[in-house]
Design a protein around this motif. Structure first.
Motif, mmCIF file in Angstrom:
data_model
loop_
_atom_site.group_PDB
_atom_site.id
_atom_site.type_symbol
_atom_site.label_atom_id
_atom_site.label_comp_id
_atom_site.label_asym_id
_atom_site.label_seq_id
_atom_site.Cartn_x
_atom_site.Cartn_y
_atom_site.Cartn_z
ATOM 1 N N LEU A 175 5.521 0.634 6.035
ATOM 2 C CA LEU A 175 4.159 0.169 5.822
ATOM 3 C C LEU A 175 4.043 -1.281 6.272
ATOM 4 O O LEU A 175 4.989 -2.053 6.147
ATOM 5 N N SER A 176 2.876 -1.624 6.777
ATOM 6 C CA SER A 176 2.583 -2.996 7.190
ATOM 7 C C SER A 176 1.344 -3.485 6.467
ATOM 8 O O SER A 176 0.444 -2.697 6.162
ATOM 9 N N CYS A 177 1.317 -4.778 6.233
ATOM 10 C CA CYS A 177 0.136 -5.409 5.627
ATOM 11 C C CYS A 177 -0.111 -6.712 6.364
ATOM 12 O O CYS A 177 0.700 -7.639 6.275
ATOM 13 N N VAL A 178 -1.216 -6.748 7.105
ATOM 14 C CA VAL A 178 -1.580 -7.953 7.841
ATOM 15 C C VAL A 178 -2.518 -8.781 6.982
ATOM 16 O O VAL A 178 -3.547 -8.281 6.508
ATOM 17 N N ALA A 179 -2.151 -10.030 6.787
ATOM 18 C CA ALA A 179 -2.926 -10.927 5.937
ATOM 19 C C ALA A 179 -3.671 -11.952 6.782
ATOM 20 O O ALA A 179 -3.177 -12.385 7.827
#
Length: 125
Positions: free
Chosen positions: A20-24
């Motif tokens: 999973l990726s989370c771009v902030a």
């Protein structure tokens, strides 16, 4: 404005892997602790892992220790959750969340004021 966008969820067989990726965006990465939470149908939301803002220490809930790895790429303002040896009980919607402030311990759930929309992870047996 703080924004968090998750991606990478999907259907995976038990024993498999998923990242999973989370771009902030909208904030200075180092000023926030970032965590992954999950919520399964009919269950309460639980914190899965967290990277603290002060020193980047990573914490995991017991049920995922040794199987999940959380990491961050500050240059890309992105955090990842590498999920290995997944189990059907890992099925849930996974959210990333941010808690503002310098901390060397995992903030309480209530301190996470910014949330992504979530990404579904389904593990088939």
């Amino acid at each position: 404005e703080v924004q968090l966008v998750e991606s990478g969820g999907g259907l995976v067989q038990a024993g498999g892997s998923l990242r999973l990726s989370c771009v902030a965006s909208g904030f200075v990465f180092g000023d926030y602790s970032i965590a992954w939470f999950r919520q399964a149908p009919g269950k309460e939301r639980e914190a899965v892992s967290c990277i603290t803002s002060q020193d980047g220490t990573t914490y995991y809930t017991n049920s995922v220790k040794g199987r999940f790895t959380m990491s961050s790429d500050k240059a890309k303002n992105t955090v990842y959750l590498e999920m290995d040896h997944v189990k059907p009980e890992d099925t849930a919607v996974y959210f990333c969340a941010a808690s503002r402030g310098i901390s060397d311990v995992v903030p309480p759930d209530s301190a996470f004021g910014s949330w992504g929309q979530g990404t579904q992870v389904t593990v088939s047996s």
